[in-house]
Design a protein around this motif. Structure first.
Motif, PDB file in Angstrom:
ATOM      1  N   VAL A  68      31.419  46.310  26.191  1.00 47.80           N
ATOM      2  CA  VAL A  68      31.943  46.437  27.598  1.00 47.80           C
ATOM      3  C   VAL A  68      32.839  47.463  27.597  1.00 47.80           C
ATOM      4  O   VAL A  68      34.099  47.425  26.548  1.00 47.80           O
ATOM      5  N   GLU A  69      33.601  48.037  29.190  1.00 45.52           N
ATOM      6  CA  GLU A  69      34.266  48.701  29.268  1.00 45.52           C
ATOM      7  C   GLU A  69      35.707  48.225  29.710  1.00 45.52           C
ATOM      8  O   GLU A  69      36.633  48.333  29.617  1.00 45.52           O
ATOM      9  N   ILE A  70      35.029  46.157  30.577  1.00 39.69           N
ATOM     10  CA  ILE A  70      35.614  46.236  31.303  1.00 39.69           C
ATOM     11  C   ILE A  70      35.480  44.999  30.902  1.00 39.69           C
ATOM     12  O   ILE A  70      34.526  44.494  31.627  1.00 39.69           O
ATOM     13  N   ALA A  71      36.200  43.836  30.454  1.00 38.41           N
ATOM     14  CA  ALA A  71      36.212  42.360  31.057  1.00 38.41           C
ATOM     15  C   ALA A  71      36.093  41.403  31.834  1.00 38.41           C
ATOM     16  O   ALA A  71      37.318  42.163  32.594  1.00 38.41           O
ATOM     17  N   MET A  72      35.584  40.308  32.682  1.00 41.81           N
ATOM     18  CA  MET A  72      36.292  40.062  34.014  1.00 41.81           C
ATOM     19  C   MET A  72      36.411  38.426  33.593  1.00 41.81           C
ATOM     20  O   MET A  72      35.687  37.712  32.472  1.00 41.81           O
ATOM     21  N   PRO A 132      43.971  44.464  24.420  1.00 45.58           N
ATOM     22  CA  PRO A 132      43.640  44.056  26.017  1.00 45.58           C
ATOM     23  C   PRO A 132      44.973  43.889  26.336  1.00 45.58           C
ATOM     24  O   PRO A 132      45.640  44.562  26.594  1.00 45.58           O
ATOM     25  N   ILE A 133      44.447  45.295  28.089  1.00 46.13           N
ATOM     26  CA  ILE A 133      45.722  45.495  28.916  1.00 46.13           C
ATOM     27  C   ILE A 133      45.040  44.986  30.232  1.00 46.13           C
ATOM     28  O   ILE A 133      44.042  44.788  30.847  1.00 46.13           O
ATOM     29  N   GLU A 134      45.643  43.913  30.374  1.00 44.48           N
ATOM     30  CA  GLU A 134      45.694  43.015  32.103  1.00 44.48           C
ATOM     31  C   GLU A 134      45.878  43.932  33.493  1.00 44.48           C
ATOM     32  O   GLU A 134      47.092  44.157  33.932  1.00 44.48           O
ATOM     33  N   THR A 135      45.123  43.399  34.417  1.00 41.62           N
ATOM     34  CA  THR A 135      45.270  44.178  35.809  1.00 41.62           C
ATOM     35  C   THR A 135      44.259  43.018  36.663  1.00 41.62           C
ATOM     36  O   THR A 135      43.470  42.696  36.261  1.00 41.62           O
ATOM     37  N   ILE A 136      45.200  42.792  37.865  1.00 44.53           N
ATOM     38  CA  ILE A 136      45.195  41.032  38.160  1.00 44.53           C
ATOM     39  C   ILE A 136      44.295  41.928  39.608  1.00 44.53           C
ATOM     40  O   ILE A 136      45.134  43.139  39.885  1.00 44.53           O
ATOM     41  N   ILE A 137      43.476  41.615  40.070  1.00 44.86           N
ATOM     42  CA  ILE A 137      42.560  42.121  41.587  1.00 44.86           C
ATOM     43  C   ILE A 137      42.680  40.977  42.682  1.00 44.86           C
ATOM     44  O   ILE A 137      42.721  41.634  43.716  1.00 44.86           O
ATOM     45  N   ALA A 138      43.182  40.170  42.051  1.00 47.36           N
ATOM     46  CA  ALA A 138      42.745  39.715  43.118  1.00 47.36           C
ATOM     47  C   ALA A 138      43.773  37.727  43.063  1.00 47.36           C
ATOM     48  O   ALA A 138      43.644  37.727  41.764  1.00 47.36           O
ATOM     49  N   PRO A 148      45.206  33.456  39.282  1.00 47.76           N
ATOM     50  CA  PRO A 148      45.033  35.396  39.500  1.00 47.76           C
ATOM     51  C   PRO A 148      43.382  35.698  38.718  1.00 47.76           C
ATOM     52  O   PRO A 148      43.392  34.857  37.624  1.00 47.76           O
ATOM     53  N   LEU A 149      43.308  36.304  39.136  1.00 44.23           N
ATOM     54  CA  LEU A 149      42.004  36.516  38.665  1.00 44.23           C
ATOM     55  C   LEU A 149      41.735  38.302  38.147  1.00 44.23           C
ATOM     56  O   LEU A 149      42.610  39.037  38.775  1.00 44.23           O
ATOM     57  N   GLN A 150      41.234  38.712  36.586  1.00 40.49           N
ATOM     58  CA  GLN A 150      41.785  40.116  35.965  1.00 40.49           C
ATOM     59  C   GLN A 150      40.266  40.785  35.111  1.00 40.49           C
ATOM     60  O   GLN A 150      39.484  40.139  35.198  1.00 40.49           O
ATOM     61  N   TYR A 151      40.656  41.728  35.206  1.00 33.30           N
ATOM     62  CA  TYR A 151      40.104  42.276  34.752  1.00 33.30           C
ATOM     63  C   TYR A 151      40.919  42.954  33.204  1.00 33.30           C
ATOM     64  O   TYR A 151      42.127  42.978  33.616  1.00 33.30           O
ATOM     65  N   TYR A 152      40.173  43.050  31.877  1.00 27.92           N
ATOM     66  CA  TYR A 152      40.723  43.732  31.377  1.00 27.92           C
ATOM     67  C   TYR A 152      40.293  45.082  30.600  1.00 27.92           C
ATOM     68  O   TYR A 152      38.914  45.167  30.603  1.00 27.92           O
ATOM     69  N   THR A 153      40.903  45.842  30.284  1.00 22.90           N
ATOM     70  CA  THR A 153      40.590  47.310  29.448  1.00 22.90           C
ATOM     71  C   THR A 153      40.862  47.628  27.762  1.00 22.90           C
ATOM     72  O   THR A 153      41.800  46.444  28.323  1.00 22.90           O
ATOM     73  N   ASN A 154      40.472  48.363  27.294  1.00 22.86           N
ATOM     74  CA  ASN A 154      41.497  49.112  26.258  1.00 22.86           C
ATOM     75  C   ASN A 154      42.283  49.499  26.196  1.00 22.86           C
ATOM     76  O   ASN A 154      41.871  51.163  26.473  1.00 22.86           O
ATOM     77  N   GLY A 155      43.588  49.198  26.594  1.00 23.98           N
ATOM     78  CA  GLY A 155      44.761  50.113  26.407  1.00 23.98           C
ATOM     79  C   GLY A 155      44.732  50.433  27.694  1.00 23.98           C
ATOM     80  O   GLY A 155      43.640  50.214  28.626  1.00 23.98           O
ATOM     81  N   ARG A 156      45.132  51.514  28.645  1.00 23.81           N
ATOM     82  CA  ARG A 156      45.148  51.746  29.880  1.00 23.81           C
ATOM     83  C   ARG A 156      43.664  52.274  30.562  1.00 23.81           C
ATOM     84  O   ARG A 156      43.406  52.596  29.701  1.00 23.81           O
TER      85      ARG A 156
END
Length: 307
Positions: free
Chosen positions: A106-110, A130-136, A269-277
């Motif tokens: 998968v491209e994005i992990a929740m 793994p790069i973290e992005t907090i979405i909520a 926090p709730l986050q997404y993880y992607t491979n790099g930016r």
């Protein structure tokens, strides 16, 4: 000397053999598909796996059931604006989502928990960053049946329930009923967060009942006066009662300012993880989630925007 008719036959057979060899060689080469670029020129694009993903304009997102309702709502809104793109959302728990992400499925992990050091190491071994992005933001809610007379529990009392030290509600000035302890499965990020922050990494009560998803926790608590469970804030509804959580002399509920400030004891926090930016469709989608429109969706679902 070779007769003329045999000579012609020999030439014909040679041509056939050479043609067969040429076709065999061509079949081993990457198959190509013709696309038209913005200038109107034809471009030959090999149909490799990576290019197929680009051609299909499709990404997969997998993981936390806590984040699932947010991602479903976000992807639906995003695809209305970008009907040429397809966002496929799959639940199953944070651990499953992160594992699938590390395997490149998968491209994005929740994830409703932070990625573990061991998972980061495994990802690095496979060339994944793994790069973290907090979405909520979320506040885990502790719920009981609406007929349960209790209004709050201290964190210590909650721990004693979930480790099996307290087994009857009467010991907490409740009804004389054996407590039905509900937990999520171990792949759930909420399971891990609760264990770390309430049980202080002690083991769950062996008699606890494992529910497959958050909806099942809510459904069981709503119909059983002895049940207790924990859920993400967005799953809270009028069928169950939310308990306040006591810390020292104060009792806190998962309110916006208390969650963002970290005062509520089960804020996360709730986050997404992607491979790099994130890049491409994944970046466009995450940018949408973080936009004013996307963050309004976060609020409508029942979680807190990042700002």
């Amino acid at each position: 000397m070779i007769p003329k008719h045999k000579y012609i036959l020999l030439i014909t057979v040679s041509i056939v053999l050479l043609s067969a060899l040429f076709l065999a060689f061509q079949s081993d080469s990457p198959e190509e598909e013709t696309l038209t670029n913005e200038d109107g020129a034809d471009t030959q694009v090999p149909t490799t796996h990576d290019n197929a993903a680009i051609i299909n304009n499709k990404i997969f997102i997998k993981g936390s059931d806590t984040i699932l309702p947010v991602s479903n709502a976000e992807s639906e809104a995003y695809m209305k604006l970008h009907p040429e793109h397809e966002i496929i959302i799959i639940g199953g728990g944070s651990s499953l989502g992160i594992a699938s992400f590390i395997e490149g499925e998968v491209e994005i992990a929740m994830a409703s928990r932070k990625i573990k050091e061991s998972e980061i190491e495994t990802a690095a071994d496979k060339g994944i960053e793994p790069i973290e992005t907090i979405i909520a933001w979320d506040g885990i809610s502790v719920i009981v049946n609406k007929d349960n007379p209790l209004e709050s529990l201290s964190i210590e009392q909650l721990k004693r329930i979930y480790t099996g030290e307290i087994t009857n509600w009467k010991d907490l000035r409740g009804n004389d009923e054996e407590i039905k302890v509900l937990i999520r499965d171990s792949s759930s990020g909420t399971y891990g967060f609760f264990k770390e922050n309430v049980l202080l990494d002690e083991e769950y009560f062996q008699g606890a009942i494992t529910e497959p998803n958050t909806e099942a926790v809510v459904g069981d608590v709503s119909t059983d006066t002895a049940a207790i469970g924990y859920i993400g804030l967005a799953y809270m509804d009028e069928s169950v009662k939310m308990l306040g959580l006591g810390v020292q002399e104060d009792v806190f509920y998962p309110e916006a300012e208390l969650i963002r400030g970290g005062t509520y004891p089960l804020s996360r926090p709730l986050q997404y993880y992607t491979n790099g930016r994130p890049e491409g469709i994944a970046k466009e989608y995450i940018d949408f989630v973080l936009s004013d429109t996307g963050q309004e969706i976060v609020s409508n679902v029942g979680y807190l925007p990042v700002r």
